[in-house]
Write an enzyme that holds these catalytic residues in place. Structure first.
Site, PDB file in Angstrom:
ATOM      1  N   SER A   9       0.875  -1.067   0.011  1.00  0.00           N
ATOM      2  CA  SER A   9      -0.088  -0.027  -0.014  1.00  0.00           C
ATOM      3  C   SER A   9       1.028   1.104   0.003  1.00  0.00           C
ATOM      4  CB  SER A   9      -0.785  -0.041   1.319  1.00  0.00           C
ATOM      5  OG  SER A   9      -1.331   1.290   1.346  1.00  0.00           O
ATOM      6  N   HIS A  34      -1.348  -1.324  -4.318  1.00  0.00           N
ATOM      7  CA  HIS A  34      -2.530  -0.941  -3.454  1.00  0.00           C
ATOM      8  C   HIS A  34      -2.521   0.662  -3.535  1.00  0.00           C
ATOM      9  CE1 HIS A  34      -6.055  -1.895  -1.129  1.00  0.00           C
ATOM     10  NE2 HIS A  34      -5.939  -1.056  -0.252  1.00  0.00           N
ATOM     11  N   ASP A  36      -4.909   3.616  -1.773  1.00  0.00           N
ATOM     12  CA  ASP A  36      -6.013   4.093  -0.691  1.00  0.00           C
ATOM     13  C   ASP A  36      -6.671   5.515  -1.223  1.00  0.00           C
ATOM     14  OD1 ASP A  36      -6.105   1.828   0.862  1.00  0.00           O
ATOM     15  OD2 ASP A  36      -3.820   2.214   1.283  1.00  0.00           O
ATOM     16  N   MET A  38      -9.111   8.173  -0.204  1.00  0.00           N
ATOM     17  CA  MET A  38      -9.840   8.408   0.996  1.00  0.00           C
ATOM     18  C   MET A  38     -10.592  10.055   0.725  1.00  0.00           C
ATOM     19  SD  MET A  38      -7.660   7.129   3.993  1.00  0.00           S
ATOM     20  CE  MET A  38      -6.828   5.617   4.145  1.00  0.00           C
ATOM     21  N   HIS A  67      -8.563   1.132  -3.767  1.00  0.00           N
ATOM     22  CA  HIS A  67      -9.318   0.937  -2.657  1.00  0.00           C
ATOM     23  C   HIS A  67     -10.122   2.292  -2.416  1.00  0.00           C
ATOM     24  CE1 HIS A  67      -9.651  -0.150   1.914  1.00  0.00           C
ATOM     25  NE2 HIS A  67     -10.820  -0.009   1.259  1.00  0.00           N
ATOM     26  N   MET A  69     -12.266   4.201  -0.302  1.00  0.00           N
ATOM     27  CA  MET A  69     -12.743   4.691   0.949  1.00  0.00           C
ATOM     28  C   MET A  69     -13.557   6.017   0.752  1.00  0.00           C
ATOM     29  SD  MET A  69      -9.784   3.377   3.164  1.00  0.00           S
ATOM     30  CE  MET A  69      -8.782   3.443   1.757  1.00  0.00           C
ATOM     31  N   MET A 138     -11.289  -5.764   6.009  1.00  0.00           N
ATOM     32  CA  MET A 138     -10.550  -4.539   6.486  1.00  0.00           C
ATOM     33  C   MET A 138     -10.290  -5.137   7.986  1.00  0.00           C
ATOM     34  SD  MET A 138     -10.063  -1.556   5.047  1.00  0.00           S
ATOM     35  CE  MET A 138      -8.955  -1.393   6.514  1.00  0.00           C
ATOM     36  N   ASP A 176      -6.646  -6.400   4.683  1.00  0.00           N
ATOM     37  CA  ASP A 176      -6.007  -4.870   4.336  1.00  0.00           C
ATOM     38  C   ASP A 176      -6.037  -4.368   5.890  1.00  0.00           C
ATOM     39  OD1 ASP A 176      -5.234  -2.323   3.746  1.00  0.00           O
ATOM     40  OD2 ASP A 176      -6.923  -2.022   2.442  1.00  0.00           O
TER      41      ASP A 176
HETATM   42  C1  DX5 Z   1      -6.293   1.763   5.471  1.00  0.00           C
HETATM   43  C2  DX5 Z   1      -5.925   1.360   4.342  1.00  0.00           C
HETATM   44  C3  DX5 Z   1      -4.844   0.368   4.171  1.00  0.00           C
HETATM   45  C4  DX5 Z   1      -3.610   0.949   4.737  1.00  0.00           C
HETATM   46  C5  DX5 Z   1      -2.915  -0.220   5.267  1.00  0.00           C
HETATM   47  O1  DX5 Z   1      -7.495   2.529   5.755  1.00  0.00           O
HETATM   48  O2  DX5 Z   1      -7.115   0.902   3.597  1.00  0.00           O
HETATM   49  O3  DX5 Z   1      -4.718   0.017   2.972  1.00  0.00           O
HETATM   50  O4  DX5 Z   1      -2.603   1.452   3.620  1.00  0.00           O
HETATM   51  O5  DX5 Z   1      -1.787   0.178   6.088  1.00  0.00           O
HETATM   52  P1  DX5 Z   1      -0.949  -0.724   7.113  1.00  0.00           P
HETATM   53  O6  DX5 Z   1      -0.559  -2.233   6.232  1.00  0.00           O
HETATM   54  O7  DX5 Z   1       0.044   0.161   7.352  1.00  0.00           O
HETATM   55  O8  DX5 Z   1      -2.103  -1.015   8.115  1.00  0.00           O
HETATM   56 ZN    ZN Z   2      -6.654   0.130   1.677  1.00  0.00          ZN
END
Ligand code: DX5
Ligand code: ZN
Length: 221
Positions: A9, A34, A36, A38, A67, A69, A138, A176
């Protein structure tokens, strides 16, 4: 047992050196990147948008695992897939028309996945088995990298794996949040076949070695 897919990620990478940080894990044998996304609404943090996905697409051959969010994923599916997302994961918590959304992702040419938060039961997926290419469990509350793995997630992965098998689904299980050398093997044994790892790869002095070590730990018998 086929090798688990490792998806670093980039949330924990250096955003000022994103291409370099992606190249490091690509050379080390990572299977996907990956990403993320947000929105500061569904989760408390704001991160990456479509332009960054587009830029990443130019610098890596790895599939981009996006991903979302965000509170209104339907509005952005087309843009993220046009930008290069190979896998798109949406949160069931914001989607009253999950079947339609997953179908749309496939129509647009990407793999469709549903993500479930730690407090969301796997039963929400029971009527969309045929629309799923992957399920993202998650194992922390979404919003930030570097959080601690929630142990109950392991039971959830096992239950999800049993259910997917029972309905004849080929959907893969992605985990994740807080994934590291201490839980990767247990997760794989429980049925996970794709592990996302942010801090345990990028917050180490040697992300390439961490990628290799995570795969080795996950695949150990
Ligand atoms: C969290 C994200 C993850 C995050 C994971 O909300 O969806 O993908 O980057 O990071 P680690 O592995 O550090 O928990
Ligand atoms: Zn993620």
């Amino acid at each position: 047992m086929s090798s688990v897919r490792i998806a670093p990620s980039i949330l924990s990478a250096d955003f000022a050196r994103l291409a370099d940080d992606v190249a490091i894990v690509e050379r080390a044998g990572a299977d996907a990147v990956h990403v993320d996304v947000m929105d500061g609404h569904f989760v408390p943090n704001i991160t990456i948008g479509v332009p960054v996905v587009k830029a990443l697409k130019r610098v890596t051959k790895l599939p981009l695992d996006v991903h979302l969010m965000i509170s209104d994923p339907d509005r952005y599916l087309e843009a993220f897939i046009a930008a290069g997302a190979a896998m798109v994961t949406v949160h069931v918590e914001v989607l009253p028309h999950l079947h339609r959304t997953l179908t749309r992702i496939r129509e647009l040419g990407a793999k469709a996945g549903a993500a479930i938060n730690p407090s969301t039961p796997i039963s929400v997926l029971s009527d969309v088995a045929d629309q799923l290419d992957h399920v993202l469990v998650m194992s922390v509350n979404p919003g930030f990298g570097g959080q601690k793995f929630i142990p109950h997630s392991l039971n959830k992965v096992a239950a999800l794996h049993a259910w997917l098998t029972s309905v004849g689904s080929a959907a893969i299980i992605e985990v994740d949040g807080g994934v590291d050398l201490t839980n990767a093997n247990a997760l794989t044994r429980a049925g996970a076949s794709m592990l996302v790892a942010g801090a345990s790869i990028y917050a180490t002095p040697d992300p390439a070695a961490a990628t290799v070590a995570l795969r080795r730990a996950a695949d150990a018998r």
